[in-house]
Design an enzyme around this catalytic site. Sequence first.
Site, PDB file in Angstrom:
ATOM      1  N   ASP A 178       0.771  -1.243   0.000  1.00 16.31           N
ATOM      2  CA  ASP A 178       0.000   0.000   0.000  1.00 16.31           C
ATOM      3  C   ASP A 178       0.809   1.303   0.000  1.00 16.31           C
ATOM      4  O   ASP A 178       0.556   2.186  -0.790  1.00 16.31           O
ATOM      5  CB  ASP A 178      -0.920   0.043   1.223  1.00 16.31           C
ATOM      6  CG  ASP A 178      -1.908  -1.105   1.267  1.00 16.31           C
ATOM      7  OD1 ASP A 178      -1.795  -2.043   0.454  1.00 16.31           O
ATOM      8  OD2 ASP A 178      -2.793  -1.068   2.134  1.00 16.31           O
ATOM      9  N   GLU A 207       1.500  -9.109  11.715  1.00 18.76           N
ATOM     10  CA  GLU A 207       1.258  -8.779  10.305  1.00 18.76           C
ATOM     11  C   GLU A 207       2.589  -8.555   9.586  1.00 18.76           C
ATOM     12  O   GLU A 207       2.802  -9.030   8.482  1.00 18.76           O
ATOM     13  CB  GLU A 207       0.373  -7.521  10.237  1.00 18.76           C
ATOM     14  CG  GLU A 207      -0.075  -7.157   8.824  1.00 18.76           C
ATOM     15  CD  GLU A 207      -0.979  -5.930   8.803  1.00 18.76           C
ATOM     16  OE1 GLU A 207      -1.206  -5.318   9.878  1.00 18.76           O
ATOM     17  OE2 GLU A 207      -1.457  -5.582   7.707  1.00 18.76           O
TER      18      GLU A 207
HETATM   19  C1  DGY Z   1      -5.818  -1.712   4.158  1.00 23.74           C
HETATM   20  O1  DGY Z   1      -6.951  -1.364   4.476  1.00 23.74           O
HETATM   21  O2  DGY Z   1      -4.802  -1.355   4.753  1.00 23.74           O
HETATM   22  C2  DGY Z   1      -5.685  -2.622   3.059  1.00 23.74           C
HETATM   23  O3  DGY Z   1      -4.376  -2.975   2.824  1.00 23.74           O
HETATM   24  C3  DGY Z   1      -6.310  -2.085   1.818  1.00 23.74           C
HETATM   25  O4  DGY Z   1      -6.752  -3.176   1.150  1.00 23.74           O
END
Ligand code: DGY
Length: 423
Positions: free
Chosen positions: A162, A391
């Site tokens: 992201d 994560e």
């Molecule tokens: C988040 O919400 O951080 C996700 O990676 C987007 O899909």
Amino acid sequence: MQTLVQNASDILRENDLGTYTVPTHGLYPFQWNWDSCLTALGQAHFDEARAWREIETLLAHQWEDGMVPHIIFHKEDDGYFPGPDVWATGRDVPTSGITQPAVAGFAIKRLFDRAKDKELAAKMARTLLPKVFAWHEWFFANRDPEGTGLVAILHPWESGRDNSIDWDDAFERVPTEGVLPFTRRDTQHANPEHRPTQAQYERYIWLVQLFRSLNWDNAKLHDASPFQVVDPGFNGILLRSCMDLADLADALGDTDTAAKSRAQAAKGIAAMESLWSDKHGQYLCQDRRLDQLIDSPSVGGLIAGFAPIPAERAKALADKVTEMADKVSYLVPSHDPDAPDYDGKRYWRGPAWLIVNYLISDGLRRAGQIEVANRIATSSVQLIEKSGFAEYYDPKTGEPCGGTRFTWTAAMVIEFIAQSEKG
Ligand code: DGY
């Protein structure tokens, strides 16, 4: 090791909602596309039928044009932003309107190859193969309109990485004017210092609003988007899936899908050469709007090795991982720790991720770079032994970051340990 596998299996069961698995409760309360496909690999070690079901559920929400969305909002949960009302894609079961790395082709081939229940595997593979193939066709038709062989992502969320440093410059072209007010939820579940910034979120939402204003018409989105990036990792995953789908189609006697998938893979892999950087010894992203490589040494260029790339390229990527190992305690940092914007705790700007480790090490193993592949696997298991199933992790300290009791991290641990036991 058996305790680790047991703990990992417990997490998969705890996050299992019956027909799909949430990445973690709270932070990500729905079904995510590539999370699910990689999760299925872990589930298959104790329940093959459940593993197939995971991918079947995802593909049941494929759009008519072939796209497989990145989130399926199976049920309401206001603990996540942006929810279905922001996406407004008009589906009966709401979904987002963008996609994610196409790892499904690889996953179904792997489930099929390893299946103990051959009858179920043949049945499921036959059902899922045309859907995955339609998704691949969708990619080349909609995300590569000029037929270069490589597809563009139109939103950083599509890459799965992201807030990578890779997107920073291209993201400057995405305005923030006109973004409707919103409240983030992610920062209520996880440390804001470990998440994307507010300015990035505004741009994420600006793009969603743009695509929504085009009624999610995929024939229009590519050319309309100010953000069009060719990510070598994203393409590497897609091309590996095309190749795996070709082999799977052959095994099922579907010669037409096999030939078409093999042609997609061959064309894309040849085109990947245009993303190679001698300076960095790895692949780089390309800003398609500017027709320029992006000078950003991220892990996207290493994930590219998941595809069947030329042997000398795989060797160079293995060398790059070895070089990284001197800079961190745990492999593989998502950005070169010597680069100026590196941030070891902030999501995709430095942290190590187990799924990335899995993709890189699998590609290197396939290319014969066994020592480096094993090194990544060993480092991954050491990281989990030290810090649990987070994560992502600070690669220098091993500090766990983001969500906890994380599904795909657990799935990858099961995979790494099974691989090491196989030798
Ligand atoms: C988040 O919400 O951080 C996700 O990676 C987007 O899909």
